[in-house]
Design a protein around this motif. Structure first.
Motif, mmCIF file in Angstrom:
data_model
loop_
_atom_site.group_PDB
_atom_site.id
_atom_site.type_symbol
_atom_site.label_atom_id
_atom_site.label_comp_id
_atom_site.label_asym_id
_atom_site.label_seq_id
_atom_site.Cartn_x
_atom_site.Cartn_y
_atom_site.Cartn_z
ATOM 1 N N SER A 16 0.817 -1.217 0.000
ATOM 2 C CA SER A 16 0.000 0.000 0.000
ATOM 3 C C SER A 16 0.851 1.267 0.000
ATOM 4 O O SER A 16 0.316 2.372 -0.137
ATOM 5 N N ASP A 17 2.154 1.131 0.149
ATOM 6 C CA ASP A 17 3.066 2.273 0.228
ATOM 7 C C ASP A 17 3.986 2.267 -0.982
ATOM 8 O O ASP A 17 5.010 1.586 -0.995
ATOM 9 N N TYR A 18 3.628 3.032 -1.996
ATOM 10 C CA TYR A 18 4.369 3.012 -3.260
ATOM 11 C C TYR A 18 5.838 3.371 -3.069
ATOM 12 O O TYR A 18 6.727 2.692 -3.614
ATOM 13 N N ASN A 19 6.124 4.417 -2.326
ATOM 14 C CA ASN A 19 7.515 4.854 -2.151
ATOM 15 C C ASN A 19 8.366 3.783 -1.483
ATOM 16 O O ASN A 19 9.546 3.615 -1.814
ATOM 17 N N SER A 20 7.770 3.042 -0.543
ATOM 18 C CA SER A 20 8.526 1.983 0.127
ATOM 19 C C SER A 20 8.869 0.868 -0.859
ATOM 20 O O SER A 20 9.939 0.250 -0.770
ATOM 21 N N LEU A 21 7.979 0.631 -1.823
ATOM 22 C CA LEU A 21 8.221 -0.407 -2.826
ATOM 23 C C LEU A 21 9.347 0.002 -3.773
ATOM 24 O O LEU A 21 10.237 -0.803 -4.079
ATOM 25 N N VAL A 22 9.301 1.228 -4.230
ATOM 26 C CA VAL A 22 10.348 1.711 -5.139
ATOM 27 C C VAL A 22 11.716 1.605 -4.470
ATOM 28 O O VAL A 22 12.692 1.144 -5.088
ATOM 29 N N LYS A 23 11.780 1.982 -3.214
ATOM 30 C CA LYS A 23 13.045 1.907 -2.474
ATOM 31 C C LYS A 23 13.488 0.451 -2.299
ATOM 32 O O LYS A 23 14.661 0.117 -2.496
ATOM 33 N N ALA A 24 12.540 -0.424 -1.947
ATOM 34 C CA ALA A 24 12.870 -1.838 -1.698
ATOM 35 C C ALA A 24 13.281 -2.550 -2.978
ATOM 36 O O ALA A 24 14.042 -3.523 -2.935
ATOM 37 N N ARG A 26 -6.533 -5.274 -2.811
ATOM 38 C CA ARG A 26 -5.535 -5.901 -3.673
ATOM 39 C C ARG A 26 -5.375 -5.227 -5.029
ATOM 40 O O ARG A 26 -4.255 -5.060 -5.516
ATOM 41 N N GLU A 27 -6.461 -4.837 -5.670
ATOM 42 C CA GLU A 27 -6.345 -4.236 -6.998
ATOM 43 C C GLU A 27 -5.447 -3.002 -6.972
ATOM 44 O O GLU A 27 -4.523 -2.872 -7.783
ATOM 45 N N ASN A 28 -5.693 -2.118 -6.031
ATOM 46 C CA ASN A 28 -4.890 -0.907 -5.923
ATOM 47 C C ASN A 28 -3.449 -1.222 -5.528
ATOM 48 O O ASN A 28 -2.501 -0.609 -6.040
ATOM 49 N N GLN A 29 -3.278 -2.195 -4.650
ATOM 50 C CA GLN A 29 -1.932 -2.589 -4.227
ATOM 51 C C GLN A 29 -1.134 -3.150 -5.405
ATOM 52 O O GLN A 29 0.046 -2.821 -5.588
ATOM 53 N N HIS A 30 -1.762 -3.998 -6.200
ATOM 54 C CA HIS A 30 -1.063 -4.623 -7.313
ATOM 55 C C HIS A 30 -0.637 -3.605 -8.367
ATOM 56 O O HIS A 30 0.429 -3.734 -8.974
ATOM 57 N N LYS A 31 -1.449 -2.571 -8.573
ATOM 58 C CA LYS A 31 -1.068 -1.496 -9.482
ATOM 59 C C LYS A 31 0.234 -0.854 -9.017
ATOM 60 O O LYS A 31 1.126 -0.561 -9.816
ATOM 61 N N LYS A 32 0.339 -0.649 -7.716
ATOM 62 C CA LYS A 32 1.527 -0.009 -7.149
ATOM 63 C C LYS A 32 2.756 -0.899 -7.294
ATOM 64 O O LYS A 32 3.851 -0.408 -7.590
ATOM 65 N N VAL A 33 2.584 -2.190 -7.088
ATOM 66 C CA VAL A 33 3.718 -3.116 -7.213
ATOM 67 C C VAL A 33 4.268 -3.085 -8.638
ATOM 68 O O VAL A 33 5.482 -2.998 -8.859
ATOM 69 N N ILE A 34 3.384 -3.169 -9.620
ATOM 70 C CA ILE A 34 3.829 -3.184 -11.018
ATOM 71 C C ILE A 34 4.468 -1.856 -11.404
ATOM 72 O O ILE A 34 5.521 -1.820 -12.051
ATOM 73 N N LYS A 35 3.847 -0.771 -10.997
ATOM 74 C CA LYS A 35 4.407 0.550 -11.302
ATOM 75 C C LYS A 35 5.787 0.718 -10.674
ATOM 76 O O LYS A 35 6.722 1.234 -11.302
ATOM 77 N N ALA A 36 5.931 0.263 -9.430
ATOM 78 C CA ALA A 36 7.221 0.374 -8.734
ATOM 79 C C ALA A 36 8.269 -0.519 -9.388
ATOM 80 O O ALA A 36 9.447 -0.149 -9.483
ATOM 81 N N ALA A 37 7.867 -1.699 -9.849
ATOM 82 C CA ALA A 37 8.799 -2.604 -10.523
ATOM 83 C C ALA A 37 9.323 -1.981 -11.809
ATOM 84 O O ALA A 37 10.505 -2.115 -12.151
ATOM 85 N N GLU A 67 -2.754 -9.722 -14.313
ATOM 86 C CA GLU A 67 -2.159 -10.404 -15.470
ATOM 87 C C GLU A 67 -2.177 -9.490 -16.698
ATOM 88 O O GLU A 67 -1.199 -9.421 -17.456
ATOM 89 N N LYS A 68 -3.274 -8.773 -16.904
ATOM 90 C CA LYS A 68 -3.412 -7.859 -18.039
ATOM 91 C C LYS A 68 -2.400 -6.726 -17.930
ATOM 92 O O LYS A 68 -1.742 -6.357 -18.912
ATOM 93 N N TRP A 69 -2.258 -6.166 -16.741
ATOM 94 C CA TRP A 69 -1.309 -5.062 -16.547
ATOM 95 C C TRP A 69 0.119 -5.518 -16.813
ATOM 96 O O TRP A 69 0.919 -4.776 -17.396
ATOM 97 N N LEU A 70 0.446 -6.723 -16.386
ATOM 98 C CA LEU A 70 1.793 -7.239 -16.639
ATOM 99 C C LEU A 70 2.045 -7.403 -18.134
ATOM 100 O O LEU A 70 3.111 -7.036 -18.644
ATOM 101 N N LYS A 71 1.062 -7.949 -18.841
ATOM 102 C CA LYS A 71 1.207 -8.132 -20.290
ATOM 103 C C LYS A 71 1.408 -6.803 -21.005
ATOM 104 O O LYS A 71 2.168 -6.708 -21.973
ATOM 105 N N GLU A 72 0.706 -5.790 -20.548
ATOM 106 C CA GLU A 72 0.749 -4.485 -21.209
ATOM 107 C C GLU A 72 1.948 -3.645 -20.778
ATOM 108 O O GLU A 72 2.218 -2.599 -21.385
ATOM 109 N N SER A 73 2.669 -4.098 -19.752
ATOM 110 C CA SER A 73 3.803 -3.340 -19.240
ATOM 111 C C SER A 73 5.055 -3.647 -20.044
ATOM 112 O O SER A 73 5.062 -4.489 -20.937
#
Length: 289
Positions: free
Chosen positions: A55-63, A81-92, A127-133
């Motif tokens: 849930s913490d985007y900045n912490s993910l980017v740093k990690a 989960r939906e919002n959390q997963h968006k953040k994980v993919i964006k941070a990755a 899965e869709k977001w990963l494919k489109e990333s």
């Protein structure tokens, strides 16, 4: 460097041990945790702990800095989960991670028609977001875990002698979580898995009637299976004080099994394990004998 999310949970922790068993140095493994104190056993093995929260985007980017491969274990907060997963993919993406391995769930029907649509919706979107990333990804569409069976049939089933679930004759190709983790570790350290989707299921499908028959044989006590109507089942659980969220979960998965949503035969797990997966009889014998 490989980063394992959900590192203190069953799947993530088991994957870490599978990596170590493969001879991957602890110095090449990092664990994403929210609380370092709860991961002292991992730290003692020489694994680097990184603090992060879905849930913490900045912490993910740093990690995620300096990470080559990421095991993205799906979040367990269904509503968030939906919002959390968006953040994980964006941070990755921002951290330039090379390869993301995502743990999804088997799917053989549309989300709209699914009895467990509340679970499948965020998986399908992720899965869709990963494919489109721009990320290289591997999606693991995992079958349900053997380890969940005691929750469904009751820890004291040998004493009660009854399995009661509104699953009718529906079947499941459930698997051992540790074997899923073993395959996950293999994918994280080997080549040829970029942008692939694997359905990881057991070759053998079984019903709860089968479970009752197996338990009867291994325990030498008669175990019967009965399938009440969903509404009667829910009312019984309410009378026993079972929390509403568990009642909804148990009912939804039972109805999904009736519809055949948990039944999917695929040889990917056996191929990646390079052996036959654990059978339902072997699992039940280990747990209830």
């Amino acid at each position: 460097m490989i980063l394992i999310t959900g590192a203190t949970g069953g799947y993530g922790n088991s994957t870490i041990h599978a990596l170590l068993n493969k001879g991957i140095p602890a110095s090449n493994i990092a664990a994403l945790v929210r609380n370092k104190e709860k991961a002292s056993d991992l730290k003692s093995k020489g694994i680097e702990l990184r603090i992060g929260d879905y849930s913490d985007y900045n912490s993910l980017v740093k990690a995620f800095q300096g990470i080559d491969k990421l095991l993205f274990v799906s979040g367990n907060d269904i509503k968030a989960r939906e919002n959390q997963h968006k953040k994980v993919i964006k941070a990755a993406i921002e951290a330039n991670i090379n390869h993301v391995v995502y743990t999804s769930f088997i799917r053989n029907t549309s989300v709209e028609d699914s009895a467990i649509g509340f679970l499948q919706d965020s998986h399908a979107k992720t899965e869709k977001w990963l494919k489109e990333s721009s990320l290289n990804y591997t999606t693991l569409q995992n079958a349900s875990y053997f380890e969940n069976i005691p929750m469904f049939i009751g820890e004291n089933v040998l004493d009660t002698g009854v399995i009661s679930l509104p699953a009718k004759e529906g079947k499941s190709n459930s698997v051992l979580r540790d074997e899923l983790a073993e395959v996950t570790a293999h994918i994280l350290v080997s080549e040829g898995h970029n942008n692939k989707i694997y359905s990881l299921t057991n070759p053998e499908a079984f019903s709860y009637k089968d479970v009752a028959e197996i338990l009867t044989k291994i325990s030498e006590k008669e175990i019967i299976y009965q399938s009440p109507k969903a509404e009667d089942y829910q009312e019984t659980l309410k009378q026993y004080g079972v929390p509403e969220e568990y009642i909804e979960l148990l009912t939804a998965f039972s109805l999904a099994q009736v519809k055949g949503e948990l039944e999917l035969s695929d040889n990917s797990l056996e191929t990646l394990l390079n052996r036959k997966p654990t059978t339902i009889k072997e699992y039940l014998s280990n747990v209830f004998n």
